[in-house]
Design a protein around this motif. Structure first.
Motif, short mmCIF file in Angstrom:
data_model
loop_
_atom_site.label_atom_id
_atom_site.label_comp_id
_atom_site.label_asym_id
_atom_site.label_seq_id
_atom_site.Cartn_x
_atom_site.Cartn_y
_atom_site.Cartn_z
N VAL A 1 0.85 -1.19 0.00
CA VAL A 1 0.00 0.00 0.00
C VAL A 1 0.88 1.24 0.00
N ASN A 2 0.26 2.39 -0.18
CA ASN A 2 1.01 3.64 -0.30
C ASN A 2 1.28 4.34 1.02
N GLY A 3 0.56 3.96 2.06
CA GLY A 3 0.73 4.64 3.33
C GLY A 3 -0.49 4.47 4.21
N PHE A 4 -0.88 5.56 4.90
CA PHE A 4 -1.90 5.46 5.94
C PHE A 4 -2.88 6.62 5.89
N VAL A 5 -4.07 6.35 6.41
CA VAL A 5 -5.04 7.41 6.63
C VAL A 5 -5.36 7.43 8.11
N VAL A 6 -5.42 8.63 8.69
CA VAL A 6 -5.66 8.79 10.13
C VAL A 6 -6.74 9.84 10.34
#
Length: 262
Positions: A23-28
């Motif tokens: 995946v490309n990263g994170f959502v918070v």
């Protein structure tokens, strides 16, 4: 606690998990509280994409201002952080027109509070799906495994939990180390699900340091009868919530069918 080593360990854990998941990263979700502040910084320190989302629903102004201050701090210090704002107030109000609001008012209020958290979870996963991101949970050890102070399939609906093995006091220590804005470090913890300034302590009846003490005593096998006065009250609050919220704390039960029935 060896704060710097803990920070490095979590950051490496996050980065390895994301890379393995391709995946490309994170959502918070950014609330203006310490847990989302620390989680978002830890995610940002991976060097991967981090999308911070504000999701107000009749939010107290102090929560909004702290969230915006923190997002500005993140964007100034971490180049791969971006943000968006989804005002869920109209969605929430429309939902209320389609369901029954009859019954005990306290029960209705709690159901609506949990609905807020579930609308936010849906929003986080919408953006995660669009951008190839993982939803990073913001729950700490006391909330997730002590008293179950979160919404099932709301803020409990996440892909991974980077701070769930840390007590609240440890989250604050990391927040101080990571230079989380002072306004957040000094703010009374609040879930922000009622649109007012009520704190977690107002709802639970005990502070996080008190709950940490109770969790430690419970792990030692202590009973309420071992204490008196305020300590007995705190321990009883902890045990009541821990027992009542086992359906959140434990894995979802599965009805396993005997092989000879299949």
């Amino acid at each position: 606690m060896q704060t710097e080593k803990v920070v490095d360990y979590i950051v490496n854990w996050l980065k390895e998990y994301a890379n393995n998941a391709k995946v490309n990263g994170f959502v918070v979700g950014i609330s203006g509280g310490i847990d989302s502040a620390v989680t978002s910084i830890l995610c940002a320190k991976t060097g991967l994409d981090v999308l911070c989302i504000e999701m107000p629903i009749h939010q107290a102004e102090s929560h909004v201002s702290r969230a915006q201050e923190h997002i500005s701090f993140l964007k100034e210090n971490y180049p791969k952080v971006s943000d968006t704002r989804t005002d869920l107030t109209p969605v929430f109000e429309e939902f209320k027109t389609e369901v029954s609001l009859k019954g005990n008012q306290a029960t209705v209020d709690m159901a609506l509070a949990n609905t807020r958290a579930r609308l936010r979870m849906t929003t986080l996963y919408y953006h995660a799906g669009l951008l190839g991101l993982l939803v990073a949970g913001t729950g700490n050890k006391i909330e997730d495994f002590g008293v179950g102070f979160y919404t099932k399939y709301g803020d409990g609906g996440v892909d991974l939990s980077p701070i769930a093995d840390l007590m609240k006091s440890e989250v604050y220590a990391i927040g101080d180390f990571l230079k989380v804005p002072t306004s957040i470090l000094k703010a009374a913890p609040s879930d922000g699900l009622f649109g007012d300034e009520r704190s977690d302590e107002d709802q639970i009846g005990a502070s996080y340091p008190e709950l940490e003490w109770a969790m430690t005593q419970d792990e030692k096998g202590k009973l309420a009868s071992d204490f008196s006065g305020r300590q007995q009250d705190i321990f009883s609050i902890y045990k009541r919530l821990n027992t009542a919220n086992k359906h959140k704390i434990n894995a979802i039960p599965i009805c396993h069918i005997p092989n000879n029935y299949k």
